[in-house]
Design a protein around this motif. Structure first.
Motif, PDB file in Angstrom:
ATOM      1  N   UNK A   1       0.850  -1.209   0.000  1.00 54.48           N
ATOM      2  CA  UNK A   1       0.000   0.000   0.000  1.00 54.48           C
ATOM      3  C   UNK A   1       0.874   1.244   0.000  1.00 54.48           C
ATOM      4  N   UNK A   2       1.922   1.188   0.801  1.00 53.85           N
ATOM      5  CA  UNK A   2       2.810   2.346   0.913  1.00 53.85           C
ATOM      6  C   UNK A   2       3.464   2.666  -0.434  1.00 53.85           C
ATOM      7  N   UNK A   3       4.049   1.653  -1.060  1.00 52.35           N
ATOM      8  CA  UNK A   3       4.773   1.942  -2.307  1.00 52.35           C
ATOM      9  C   UNK A   3       3.815   2.191  -3.477  1.00 52.35           C
ATOM     10  N   UNK A   4       2.631   1.581  -3.413  1.00 51.44           N
ATOM     11  CA  UNK A   4       1.659   1.798  -4.482  1.00 51.44           C
ATOM     12  C   UNK A   4       1.115   3.230  -4.445  1.00 51.44           C
ATOM     13  N   UNK A   5       1.049   3.804  -3.258  1.00 54.51           N
ATOM     14  CA  UNK A   5       0.513   5.162  -3.087  1.00 54.51           C
ATOM     15  C   UNK A   5       1.214   6.153  -3.990  1.00 54.51           C
ATOM     16  N   UNK A   6       2.541   6.012  -4.094  1.00 57.19           N
ATOM     17  CA  UNK A   6       3.319   6.965  -4.902  1.00 57.19           C
ATOM     18  C   UNK A   6       2.954   6.846  -6.386  1.00 57.19           C
ATOM     19  N   UNK A   7       2.787   5.602  -6.854  1.00 60.02           N
ATOM     20  CA  UNK A   7       2.448   5.397  -8.269  1.00 60.02           C
ATOM     21  C   UNK A   7       1.021   5.852  -8.550  1.00 60.02           C
ATOM     22  N   UNK A   8       0.159   5.661  -7.569  1.00 60.49           N
ATOM     23  CA  UNK A   8      -1.246   6.039  -7.756  1.00 60.49           C
ATOM     24  C   UNK A   8      -1.381   7.528  -8.060  1.00 60.49           C
ATOM     25  N   UNK A   9      -0.543   8.325  -7.408  1.00 57.85           N
ATOM     26  CA  UNK A   9      -0.580   9.768  -7.660  1.00 57.85           C
ATOM     27  C   UNK A   9      -0.360  10.074  -9.147  1.00 57.85           C
ATOM     28  N   UNK A  10       0.544   9.307  -9.764  1.00 57.25           N
ATOM     29  CA  UNK A  10       0.858   9.564 -11.175  1.00 57.25           C
ATOM     30  C   UNK A  10      -0.229   9.017 -12.104  1.00 57.25           C
ATOM     31  N   UNK A  11      -0.949   7.990 -11.655  1.00 65.58           N
ATOM     32  CA  UNK A  11      -1.859   7.284 -12.563  1.00 65.58           C
ATOM     33  C   UNK A  11      -3.328   7.693 -12.415  1.00 65.58           C
ATOM     34  N   UNK A  12      -3.721   8.125 -11.230  1.00 65.85           N
ATOM     35  CA  UNK A  12      -5.151   8.390 -10.970  1.00 65.85           C
ATOM     36  C   UNK A  12      -5.709   9.399 -11.973  1.00 65.85           C
ATOM     37  N   UNK A  13      -6.849   9.045 -12.526  1.00 63.55           N
ATOM     38  CA  UNK A  13      -7.534   9.944 -13.458  1.00 63.55           C
ATOM     39  C   UNK A  13      -7.041   9.850 -14.902  1.00 63.55           C
ATOM     40  N   UNK A  14      -5.948   9.134 -15.131  1.00 62.28           N
ATOM     41  CA  UNK A  14      -5.423   9.012 -16.500  1.00 62.28           C
ATOM     42  C   UNK A  14      -6.233   7.955 -17.256  1.00 62.28           C
TER      43      UNK A  14
END
Ligand code: SF4
Length: 429
Positions: free
Chosen positions: A290-303
């Protein structure tokens, strides 16, 4: 290098649970099953893949695998293209000669796969008979098997299905009184070890993997086998194992936190393990993911993302990107939709998502151009033209070359999609 079929340009819509699936038949552009040798030869360490094919097949293998050859590779091509067909007997002799040369030079080889391809000379050659003949000649020393990776019959991940199916009759029998878990699909050793530890901590076992790391470790199969698929493109092998008594467990695929938890839960339920125990055992890995995925989610959300049909991994990966990374699915296309193997994944896709089975490449590219998604996942052959039109792409073949299964790889999987978006943003600057 790429396969295509006859264009028929027909599309029809049918119901698929909550979603609509559109079927397309037409020109398609995908790698053939030979590509599977690249990851299979790294996994089964005492196997050799002898491709019976043309110079095109040799070039494909070299360009797909070239970057990965650091030592003498465990695959080669017996080139038959220029042979006079009057000499089928010569072809067989040539095959025997090449096989003898390889086995002489590589006494560590325990399984030799004769891999068929699509040139007409090869189609006329009976590789099953050749495998029988060579098996008899090397009995007790080398097992010789055959399968087809022809571009006329296979897309690139189907090569693994055909290869593993050829192993099924060779697997030893599991005693009727025993029960074991069989994980089906090539996993990098590091991921296999992670899963082994999780199963051991949960009290699930014995656990076997197909393909195994060594041909001498072929897993047993029988009525006590519970079958868990790690890859969604192994339908024929799964059915062959069911034919030998295995029971297929229904589960999502172990991509992302949700998929991995659901996958482990399917096995835990059979072994009667309480959900509290599953949660406790997986909690540290889930927290890390969850911790490491959080960072990638910021870049991907809404795309917005479109999948072109290529690897058969499209549906589970789309589910992960939508539910765990917040991406918007514009279109999810897959070469084949095996409902039996895909049902739990389909249920997790957002309602109304545009699902396509098969390909008519021209129509599909028209839709991509009209949709202009932020990212298109596709084969190598389509990526460059789309990039030149200012569209960002991700090569689907990377999904089978990169460790992406399980909790500890969830962020790496997301990063595969975040990277081209970051590169695109830099290019714009
Ligand atoms: Fe090309 Fe067929 Fe050889 Fe694949 S098997 S590389 S499609 S000739």
């Amino acid at each position: 290098m790429t396969g295509s079929n006859n264009p028929s340009r027909s599309a029809q819509a049918t119901d698929c649970d909550a979603s609509m699936v559109t079927r397309e038949r037409g020109q398609r552009q995908v790698f053939c099953g030979l590509a599977g040798i690249v990851w299979l030869h790294r996994k089964i360490q005492d196997a050799f893949f002898l491709v019976v094919g043309s110079r095109t097949c040799a070039h494909l293998l070299q360009s797909a695998a070239g970057v990965m050859i650091f030592a003498e590779p465990r695959f080669a091509t017996a080139i038959l293209q220029e042979r006079d067909l009057a000499g089928l007997a010569d072809c067989n002799q040539e095959l025997d000669r090449v096989a003898a040369e390889i086995l002489e030079r590589r006494p560590d080889i325990k399984t030799l796969f004769l891999v068929g391809s699509c040139p007409s000379e090869v189609i006329k050659l009976d590789l099953a008979k050749a495998a029988e003949r060579l098996s008899a000649a090397y009995r007790g020393r080398v097992r010789v098997l055959d399968y087809s990776a022809s571009g006329l019959e296979t897309t690139f991940t189907q090569g693994e299905d055909a290869c593993l199916m050829s192993l099924v009759p060779e697997l030893p029998a599991l005693a009727d009184t025993e029960r074991s878990l069989l994980v089906l699909g090539t996993l990098p050793d590091v991921v296999e070890d992670q899963f082994q530890r999780l199963f051991a901590d949960l009290g699930i076992g014995p656990v076997h993997f197909l393909p195994p790391r060594r041909a001498s470790e072929f897993p047993p199969v029988g009525r006590g086998t519970r079958l868990l698929l790690a890859q969604p493109f192994l339908g024929e092998t799964a059915r062959a194992l069911q034919g030998r008594g295995a029971t297929l467990l229904t589960a999502p695929y172990p991509f992302g936190i949700e998929g991995t938890l659901g996958w482990l839960r399917a096995a835990a339920d059979v072994w009667g393990i309480a959900s509290e125990r599953l949660e406790a055992v997986t909690a540290p890995a889930v927290a890390r993911a969850k911790l490491s995925l959080g960072r990638q989610r910021e870049a991907l959300a809404g795309k917005r993302i479109t999948f072109l049909p290529d690897s058969q991994l499209e549906i589970p990966i789309a589910r992960f990107l939508s539910r765990e990374c917040g991406m918007e699915l514009v279109e999810v296309a897959t070469p084949f939709l095996d409902r039996q193997l895909m049902e739990p994944e389909l249920a997790l896709l957002p309602t109304g998502v545009r699902l396509t089975e098969g390909q008519d490449v021209d129509l599909q590219l028209d839709r991509v151009r009209a949709d202009r998604p932020d990212l298109t996942v596709c084969g190598l052959g389509l990526a460059n033209p789309l990039e030149s039109e200012g569209l960002r792409t991700k090569w689907s073949i990377e999904l089978v070359f990169t460790p992406v299964h399980g909790f500890d790889q969830a962020a790496d999987l997301a990063e595969l999609f975040a990277r081209p978006l970051a590169r695109g943003a830099l290019l714009r600057v």
